[in-house]
Write a protein that holds these residues in place. Structure first.
Motif, PDB file in Angstrom:
ATOM      1  N   CYS A  76      36.461  32.175  90.856  1.00  0.00           N
ATOM      2  CA  CYS A  76      36.628  32.530  92.197  1.00  0.00           C
ATOM      3  C   CYS A  76      38.111  32.881  92.640  1.00  0.00           C
ATOM      4  CB  CYS A  76      36.487  31.289  93.005  1.00  0.00           C
ATOM      5  SG  CYS A  76      34.618  30.811  93.224  1.00  0.00           S
ATOM      6  N   ASP A  77      38.927  32.188  91.686  1.00  0.00           N
ATOM      7  CA  ASP A  77      40.389  33.086  91.777  1.00  0.00           C
ATOM      8  C   ASP A  77      40.379  34.398  91.116  1.00  0.00           C
ATOM      9  OD1 ASP A  77      41.351  30.759  92.957  1.00  0.00           O
ATOM     10  OD2 ASP A  77      41.868  29.849  90.945  1.00  0.00           O
ATOM     11  N   LEU A  78      39.650  34.715  90.089  1.00  0.00           N
ATOM     12  CA  LEU A  78      39.617  35.929  89.601  1.00  0.00           C
ATOM     13  C   LEU A  78      39.247  37.083  90.528  1.00  0.00           C
ATOM     14  CD1 LEU A  78      40.011  37.737  87.080  1.00  0.00           C
ATOM     15  CD2 LEU A  78      37.547  37.132  86.464  1.00  0.00           C
ATOM     16  N   LEU A  79      37.984  36.816  91.312  1.00  0.00           N
ATOM     17  CA  LEU A  79      37.629  37.513  92.548  1.00  0.00           C
ATOM     18  C   LEU A  79      38.531  37.723  93.422  1.00  0.00           C
ATOM     19  CD1 LEU A  79      34.014  36.141  92.578  1.00  0.00           C
ATOM     20  CD2 LEU A  79      34.704  38.147  91.409  1.00  0.00           C
TER      21      LEU A  79
ATOM     22  N   THR B 114      38.315  39.222  98.297  1.00  0.00           N
ATOM     23  CA  THR B 114      37.956  38.001  99.525  1.00  0.00           C
ATOM     24  C   THR B 114      37.240  38.627 100.414  1.00  0.00           C
ATOM     25  OG1 THR B 114      39.883  37.070  98.644  1.00  0.00           O
ATOM     26  CG2 THR B 114      39.082  36.355 100.908  1.00  0.00           C
ATOM     27  N   GLU B 115      37.667  39.652 101.163  1.00  0.00           N
ATOM     28  CA  GLU B 115      37.141  40.182 102.342  1.00  0.00           C
ATOM     29  C   GLU B 115      35.708  40.648 102.399  1.00  0.00           C
ATOM     30  OE1 GLU B 115      37.099  40.167 106.125  1.00  0.00           O
ATOM     31  OE2 GLU B 115      38.784  39.514 105.307  1.00  0.00           O
ATOM     32  N   THR B 116      35.279  41.071 100.912  1.00  0.00           N
ATOM     33  CA  THR B 116      33.973  41.806 100.650  1.00  0.00           C
ATOM     34  C   THR B 116      33.275  40.348 100.913  1.00  0.00           C
ATOM     35  OG1 THR B 116      34.789  43.315  99.222  1.00  0.00           O
ATOM     36  CG2 THR B 116      32.573  42.513  98.975  1.00  0.00           C
ATOM     37  N   PHE B 117      33.449  39.099 100.344  1.00  0.00           N
ATOM     38  CA  PHE B 117      32.702  37.924 100.551  1.00  0.00           C
ATOM     39  C   PHE B 117      32.594  37.562 101.992  1.00  0.00           C
ATOM     40  CE2 PHE B 117      33.166  38.237  95.863  1.00  0.00           C
ATOM     41  CZ  PHE B 117      32.166  37.863  95.387  1.00  0.00           C
TER      42      PHE B 117
END
Length: 131
Positions: free
Chosen positions: A111-114, A120-123
């Protein structure tokens, strides 16, 4: 004629059943804890079969306490941990592995990698209704 509303709560450490009458009064309560497993630091799991068996047990116990049977239940409301995940085999109904509990940190590095990739905004958009 059905007389009770059954509320089933699958919590993080226990399952609970409450039976309410037509006036919304509590008629019966049953609760049973289940085991939490910590196979590695930061990991939290449950036995999916234990979640099911304790939920069934508390429903039966709550009905037995007041002499109710299935025909006395007008409706069932269910609440649960939401983010806890269980994968079931479609053909057999058997859990593929343990339930991964919402508190589990096993994917935190991913999650940190993403997040570091700016996703973040995409999710967040994927979780908003209508987006």
């Amino acid at each position: 004629m059905a007389k009770y509303v059954m509320a089933l709560d699958a919590g993080t450490t226990s399952n609970r059943c409450i039976l309410f009458n037509e006036k919304g009064e509590i008629c019966s309560v049953a609760q049973k804890e289940f085991e939490q497993y910590f196979p590695q630091p930061g990991w939290v799991e449950h036995d999916a079969n234990e979640i099911w068996s304790t939920q069934l047990l508390v429903a039966q116990e709550a009905m037995e306490k007041i002499g109710a049977d299935a025909s006395d239940i007008a409706a069932i409301g269910i609440t649960n941990q939401r983010e806890t995940t269980i994968v079931w085999d479609k053909a057999t109904g058997i859990p593929v592995g343990p339930a991964i509990v919402w508190q589990c940190r096993r994917t935190s590095e991913y999650c940190d990698l993403l997040k570091d990739k700016g996703l973040t905004e995409t999710f967040r958009k994927k979780n908003r209704p209508g987006d």
